[in-house]
Structure formats: structure tokens, C-alpha cells
Design a protein around this motif. Sequence first.
Motif, PDB file in Angstrom:
ATOM      1  N   GLN A 220     -33.885 -39.544 -35.071  1.00  8.49           N
ATOM      2  CA  GLN A 220     -35.216 -39.071 -34.690  1.00  8.49           C
ATOM      3  C   GLN A 220     -36.293 -39.956 -35.302  1.00  8.49           C
ATOM      4  OE1 GLN A 220     -36.203 -35.100 -36.163  1.00  8.49           O
ATOM      5  NE2 GLN A 220     -37.191 -34.638 -34.227  1.00  8.49           N
ATOM      6  N   GLN A 221     -36.136 -40.286 -36.568  1.00 12.91           N
ATOM      7  CA  GLN A 221     -37.122 -41.097 -37.265  1.00 12.91           C
ATOM      8  C   GLN A 221     -37.140 -42.541 -36.756  1.00 12.91           C
ATOM      9  OE1 GLN A 221     -36.577 -41.233 -41.515  1.00 12.91           O
ATOM     10  NE2 GLN A 221     -38.467 -42.337 -41.874  1.00 12.91           N
ATOM     11  N   SER A 222     -35.934 -43.085 -36.474  1.00 12.48           N
ATOM     12  CA  SER A 222     -35.847 -44.503 -36.114  1.00 12.48           C
ATOM     13  C   SER A 222     -36.032 -44.770 -34.627  1.00 12.48           C
ATOM     14  CB  SER A 222     -34.483 -45.055 -36.552  1.00 12.48           C
ATOM     15  OG  SER A 222     -34.325 -44.965 -37.953  1.00 12.48           O
ATOM     16  N   TYR A 223     -35.593 -43.812 -33.784  1.00 14.19           N
ATOM     17  CA  TYR A 223     -35.563 -44.073 -32.341  1.00 14.19           C
ATOM     18  C   TYR A 223     -36.308 -43.027 -31.517  1.00 14.19           C
ATOM     19  CZ  TYR A 223     -31.593 -46.719 -34.218  1.00 14.19           C
ATOM     20  OH  TYR A 223     -30.784 -47.534 -34.975  1.00 14.19           O
ATOM     21  N   ASN A 224     -37.024 -42.121 -32.182  1.00 15.20           N
ATOM     22  CA  ASN A 224     -37.726 -41.028 -31.492  1.00 15.20           C
ATOM     23  C   ASN A 224     -36.773 -40.110 -30.735  1.00 15.20           C
ATOM     24  OD1 ASN A 224     -40.383 -41.800 -32.314  1.00 15.20           O
ATOM     25  ND2 ASN A 224     -40.322 -43.441 -30.792  1.00 15.20           N
ATOM     26  N   THR A 225     -35.561 -40.002 -31.249  1.00 15.54           N
ATOM     27  CA  THR A 225     -34.584 -39.080 -30.672  1.00 15.54           C
ATOM     28  C   THR A 225     -35.078 -37.637 -30.790  1.00 15.54           C
ATOM     29  OG1 THR A 225     -32.619 -40.438 -30.990  1.00 15.54           O
ATOM     30  CG2 THR A 225     -32.303 -38.064 -31.124  1.00 15.54           C
ATOM     31  N   LYS A 226     -34.891 -36.878 -29.726  1.00 17.95           N
ATOM     32  CA  LYS A 226     -35.142 -35.439 -29.761  1.00 17.95           C
ATOM     33  C   LYS A 226     -33.786 -34.734 -29.894  1.00 17.95           C
ATOM     34  CE  LYS A 226     -39.260 -35.745 -26.858  1.00 17.95           C
ATOM     35  NZ  LYS A 226     -39.881 -35.363 -25.557  1.00 17.95           N
ATOM     36  N   PRO A 227     -33.598 -33.900 -30.914  1.00 19.23           N
ATOM     37  CA  PRO A 227     -32.305 -33.226 -31.073  1.00 19.23           C
ATOM     38  C   PRO A 227     -31.828 -32.510 -29.814  1.00 19.23           C
ATOM     39  CG  PRO A 227     -33.620 -32.919 -33.040  1.00 19.23           C
ATOM     40  CD  PRO A 227     -34.515 -33.604 -32.042  1.00 19.23           C
ATOM     41  N   ALA A 228     -32.746 -31.961 -29.046  1.00 19.59           N
ATOM     42  CA  ALA A 228     -32.366 -31.233 -27.828  1.00 19.59           C
ATOM     43  C   ALA A 228     -31.742 -32.137 -26.776  1.00 19.59           C
ATOM     44  CB  ALA A 228     -33.579 -30.520 -27.244  1.00 19.59           C
ATOM     45  N   ASP A 229     -31.981 -33.445 -26.888  1.00 13.02           N
ATOM     46  CA  ASP A 229     -31.400 -34.391 -25.929  1.00 13.02           C
ATOM     47  C   ASP A 229     -29.999 -34.842 -26.338  1.00 13.02           C
ATOM     48  OD1 ASP A 229     -33.699 -34.386 -24.365  1.00 13.02           O
ATOM     49  OD2 ASP A 229     -34.587 -36.092 -25.446  1.00 13.02           O
ATOM     50  N   CYS A 230     -29.617 -34.594 -27.576  1.00 11.72           N
ATOM     51  CA  CYS A 230     -28.380 -35.160 -28.110  1.00 11.72           C
ATOM     52  C   CYS A 230     -27.124 -34.471 -27.572  1.00 11.72           C
ATOM     53  CB  CYS A 230     -28.370 -35.075 -29.632  1.00 11.72           C
ATOM     54  SG  CYS A 230     -29.511 -36.219 -30.422  1.00 11.72           S
ATOM     55  N   LEU A 231     -26.114 -35.294 -27.333  1.00  5.67           N
ATOM     56  CA  LEU A 231     -24.764 -34.822 -27.047  1.00  5.67           C
ATOM     57  C   LEU A 231     -23.922 -35.091 -28.292  1.00  5.67           C
ATOM     58  CD1 LEU A 231     -24.333 -36.508 -23.545  1.00  5.67           C
ATOM     59  CD2 LEU A 231     -25.199 -34.202 -24.021  1.00  5.67           C
ATOM     60  N   VAL A 232     -23.122 -34.121 -28.692  1.00  3.84           N
ATOM     61  CA  VAL A 232     -22.354 -34.246 -29.930  1.00  3.84           C
ATOM     62  C   VAL A 232     -20.893 -33.924 -29.673  1.00  3.84           C
ATOM     63  CG1 VAL A 232     -22.064 -33.422 -32.294  1.00  3.84           C
ATOM     64  CG2 VAL A 232     -24.367 -33.628 -31.318  1.00  3.84           C
ATOM     65  N   GLY A 233     -20.019 -34.761 -30.226  1.00  5.49           N
ATOM     66  CA  GLY A 233     -18.583 -34.510 -30.191  1.00  5.49           C
ATOM     67  C   GLY A 233     -18.053 -34.358 -31.609  1.00  5.49           C
ATOM     68  N   ILE A 234     -17.403 -33.233 -31.887  1.00  7.91           N
ATOM     69  CA  ILE A 234     -16.787 -32.978 -33.192  1.00  7.91           C
ATOM     70  C   ILE A 234     -15.283 -33.162 -33.023  1.00  7.91           C
ATOM     71  CG2 ILE A 234     -16.376 -31.236 -34.980  1.00  7.91           C
ATOM     72  CD1 ILE A 234     -19.149 -30.101 -34.344  1.00  7.91           C
ATOM     73  N   GLY A 235     -14.747 -34.206 -33.646  1.00 10.48           N
ATOM     74  CA  GLY A 235     -13.389 -34.636 -33.366  1.00 10.48           C
ATOM     75  C   GLY A 235     -12.310 -33.932 -34.161  1.00 10.48           C
TER      76      GLY A 235
ATOM     77  N   PRO B 288     -28.789 -39.849 -24.872  1.00  8.19           N
ATOM     78  CA  PRO B 288     -28.817 -40.584 -23.605  1.00  8.19           C
ATOM     79  C   PRO B 288     -30.232 -40.880 -23.112  1.00  8.19           C
ATOM     80  CG  PRO B 288     -28.315 -38.278 -23.213  1.00  8.19           C
ATOM     81  CD  PRO B 288     -28.383 -38.446 -24.699  1.00  8.19           C
ATOM     82  N   VAL B 289     -31.242 -40.268 -23.719  1.00 10.94           N
ATOM     83  CA  VAL B 289     -32.623 -40.473 -23.293  1.00 10.94           C
ATOM     84  C   VAL B 289     -33.235 -41.665 -24.020  1.00 10.94           C
ATOM     85  CG1 VAL B 289     -34.921 -39.450 -23.116  1.00 10.94           C
ATOM     86  CG2 VAL B 289     -32.881 -38.028 -22.753  1.00 10.94           C
ATOM     87  N   ALA B 290     -33.189 -41.643 -25.340  1.00 12.07           N
ATOM     88  CA  ALA B 290     -33.745 -42.750 -26.133  1.00 12.07           C
ATOM     89  C   ALA B 290     -32.760 -43.905 -26.272  1.00 12.07           C
ATOM     90  CB  ALA B 290     -34.145 -42.246 -27.516  1.00 12.07           C
ATOM     91  N   LYS B 291     -31.545 -43.719 -25.784  1.00 14.22           N
ATOM     92  CA  LYS B 291     -30.504 -44.755 -25.825  1.00 14.22           C
ATOM     93  C   LYS B 291     -30.167 -45.137 -27.273  1.00 14.22           C
ATOM     94  CE  LYS B 291     -30.578 -45.001 -21.333  1.00 14.22           C
ATOM     95  NZ  LYS B 291     -29.529 -44.335 -20.538  1.00 14.22           N
ATOM     96  N   ALA B 292     -29.601 -44.179 -27.988  1.00 18.50           N
ATOM     97  CA  ALA B 292     -29.198 -44.401 -29.368  1.00 18.50           C
ATOM     98  C   ALA B 292     -27.920 -43.608 -29.634  1.00 18.50           C
ATOM     99  CB  ALA B 292     -30.296 -43.986 -30.334  1.00 18.50           C
TER     100      ALA B 292
END
Length: 270
Positions: free
Chosen positions: A164-179, A136-140
Amino acid sequence: MGEFVLKHSQNGVWYGLFTEFAIRGIKHGVSTRLGGRSVQPFTSLNLGLHTGDDADTVWHNRQAFCQALGLTADKAVTAEQVHGDVVRLVTETDAGRGARHYQEAIDGTDALITNVPDLPLMLFFADCVPVLIVDPVAKAIGISHAGWKGTVAKIAQKTVMAMQQSYNTKPADCLVGIGPSIGPCCYEVDEMVISKLRSDFSKWEELAIPCAGRWQLNLWEANRQQLLEIGVKDRNITVSGICTAENTPVFFSHRAENGKTGRIGAAITL
């Protein structure tokens, strides 16, 4: 940590969503098998074009699913899904690839990432693990297809690293859903699978329970662990905890239905 909840759309489609995504306005969903037009053994919301089902019926089902989520089916980007670990970056030029014709899907790929708004990413499952990722931070966003081979190859982890490589995503910012996918209650594997797990997971004994010469494998936890390993926060990971093999009235299961079944879909867009 959020929840995974089932919803009933006005067009009759049942699907699930992750509340942590929904409150941030991320359009997404994981389909059930309820609310489509397919006949046995694909009854009824089969979204898989490679199953032997009627292609026009599957296209109707995909349109209905996307309509329920507020997505444009014609723009959905799909992948061939070969149980590998390839992650592909999706741009505007990929819009619609594989949406209606399987042969047009992105080949040799099991995970997709993008930062393009209103460009749906969609993959298909029948026991394998859908992993949906939002930064939600880097919008990816990203989505992974994690069967046992993809899980052992750490495709969910590689998807976040590609973001992370393509959009400068930080793993700590990520939200993950395991379906929804096959759970440890129903997923028995042999020594060959476990030997691969041993070599790549330091805590592999937490992922597999011995059972009469075989093992009960927890794919949910294996995917969770590989994400924690690179810095995704535990509180940002939601596991649906729904076993597809135990719930065939609601979900398709390749194992429980002896390989002749449909596919649920997982879709997400910014």
C-alpha cells in the motif's frame, strides 16, 4: 473464492497453484517434495540451501521448479528468513539474490514485495505458512513467510501495508493465497505462544483449541483474520487447507520429520 490445485509438470515436478491467480496470468506455484534429485532425508525436490543438502542438487531442483512454473531461476530473489516481520521492496538490482547461494540472499527478511515484471520472488517452508499476495489493479505482488512468530507479528498484514505504501495498493483489491503448512490438526503449542497471541488478536479464542494443557493453533485462520482486519475481502482469500505434517509423502514437515528435512518453495512473479 478460488481453489488450490496440484499440477504435474512435463519435467516431473509436482506443484500447487491458486486458480484465482492463474486465471489472471500470474505465474506462481508452491512446490511439493516430488520431482527432484535430493536423497534421504531430503527426498526429493528439496529447495532449501540451508538444510545440509548438496548445494548443486538443490540448484538443480530450483531450476526444475522454476522451469515448471515458466520462471527464470537465475533471476529469483530470495531472503534469509529469520522468523521476523521485515518486509523488503525488491527492484531489478536484486535479481538473482540468493537464487544459487544462500549467503547472497536478502538478509534478515521474511517478506518480499515488487512491481517489477518477470522478477520472481521465492521463499522456503517446512510447516510455516506461505502467503502469496497479488494486487491485479496496481500490478504488484508480495510473498510472506509466516511461522508462529511471523504470524503473531502480523507479517502478512504488514506485507499488504508495505504494498500500500510503495505501490498505492488497496487491500480490497488484493488476492491472497495461503499455502500448505502445518494445520491445527497437528500444530500443538504451549502457553508462551498463546500468551503472545492473546495480546495481538482480539479473536484469539477462535484460533486456538485447548488440548491437555497445550493448544492446537490454527495459523491459517490467524493469517486470514489479520488480512480481513485491514480490508482484504474474505472472498479474495484462498486457504489451501493442506497440512504439511499430515502429508509428509508430498510435503516437507520440520515437526513431523524431527527437524531433518528439506524445504518446499513458493514463488510468484508478475
